[in-house]
Design a protein around this motif. Structure first.
Motif, short mmCIF file in Angstrom:
data_model
loop_
_atom_site.label_atom_id
_atom_site.label_comp_id
_atom_site.label_asym_id
_atom_site.label_seq_id
_atom_site.Cartn_x
_atom_site.Cartn_y
_atom_site.Cartn_z
N TYR A 74 0.83 -1.21 0.00
CA TYR A 74 0.00 0.00 0.00
C TYR A 74 0.86 1.25 0.00
O TYR A 74 0.60 2.22 -0.74
N THR A 75 1.91 1.25 0.81
CA THR A 75 2.79 2.40 0.89
C THR A 75 3.65 2.52 -0.37
O THR A 75 3.83 3.61 -0.92
N TYR A 76 4.14 1.39 -0.85
CA TYR A 76 4.98 1.37 -2.04
C TYR A 76 4.28 1.98 -3.25
O TYR A 76 4.85 2.82 -3.97
N LEU A 77 3.04 1.59 -3.48
CA LEU A 77 2.31 2.07 -4.65
C LEU A 77 1.92 3.54 -4.55
O LEU A 77 1.46 4.13 -5.53
N ARG A 78 2.10 4.13 -3.36
CA ARG A 78 1.75 5.53 -3.15
C ARG A 78 2.97 6.42 -2.91
O ARG A 78 2.82 7.58 -2.54
N THR A 79 4.18 5.85 -3.10
CA THR A 79 5.39 6.65 -2.82
C THR A 79 6.36 6.68 -4.00
O THR A 79 7.56 6.83 -3.81
#
Length: 244
Positions: free
Chosen positions: A122-127
């Protein structure tokens, strides 16, 4: 034995790369009972991920059945290169060609949520953020020097790192405060986060399609054990009633 070796090859690199960053992870509040979310995640995966990443351990037919999608609709809207409904989700890109383009073959994503974790994904796809020094013009805060383009950029817009002047120990210093889109994407920030969460939800599902069924069976077993305990206890009292 070959399947075991293949699984080890899939898991070990993931564990190594997952440890490559100390960036704080955001919580992915996914829900495997939300069929609408899972369907949305499947649609995003088929449109933006399957071109490079495959799911060699997951079949279209099983996915359609679990997500409540009729086979005919699934074939029409989620299968684009003539696969059969009982086929595995395999990428159309040749492995050697992919390795040439990206430096290494894109990993299989069937078990990626179990290897990385939902919060990591979740964090990877938003950073992702713009970094002109990289081959694809982007970098990632969770996975520094990532070797893939930001495939969801048309949805998010162009993401850039944002810094602000803040007071620290009596002095004004420039500090990183997050990543913001330039607004050129098809979705707002909240809408994009929802699409990413749905995609993560789908990836969590494919990591263990039987998860909900397993949990239901576990609850039923516990109920059975409790009921059985009552009868065993009463039987024990009956047998030992006349023993002094």
């Amino acid at each position: 034995m070959k399947k075991l070796l293949a699984l080890v090859c899939l898991l070990v690199p993931g564990l190594v790369f997952a440890a490559g960053s100390n960036y704080p992870l955001d919580h992915a509040d996914y829900d495997l009972t939300d069929k609408e979310s899972l369907q949305s995640g499947a649609r995003t995966f088929m449109n933006y991920c399957l071109g490079c990443h495959q799911m060699q351990y997951q079949r279209y037919q099983r996915t359609f059945a679990d997500l409540g999608i009729p086979d005919e609709l699934g074939q029409e809207y989620l299968q684009f290169t003539g696969e059969k409904v009982f086929d595995h989700m395999e990428s159309a890109i040749p492995e050697k060609q992919a390795a040439k383009w990206f430096g290494a073959p894109p990993p299989d994503l069937t078990l990626v949520a179990r290897v990385r974790g939902a919060d990591w994904l979740y964090t990877y796809l938003r950073t992702f953020y713009v970094d002109e020094s990289k081959t694809f013009g982007v970098n990632n805060k969770v996975f520094p020097d990532v070797g893939m383009p930001h495939v969801l950029q048309e949805l998010q817009g162009v993401p850039r790192m944002t810094n602000e002047m803040q007071m620290v120990d009596g002095e004004m210093v420039e500090r990183y405060v997050g990543i913001k889109s330039d607004g050129s994407g098809e979705l707002s920030a909240s809408e994009y986060d929802k699409v990413v969460l749905d995609l993560v939800n789908f990836l969590v599902y494919t990591g263990e399609p039987i998860a909900l069924e397993r949990q239901a069976i576990g609850k039923n077993v516990l109920i059975f054990v409790l009921v059985l305990f009552v009868f065993v206890f009463l039987l024990k009292k009956e047998y030992w009633r006349d023993v002094h």
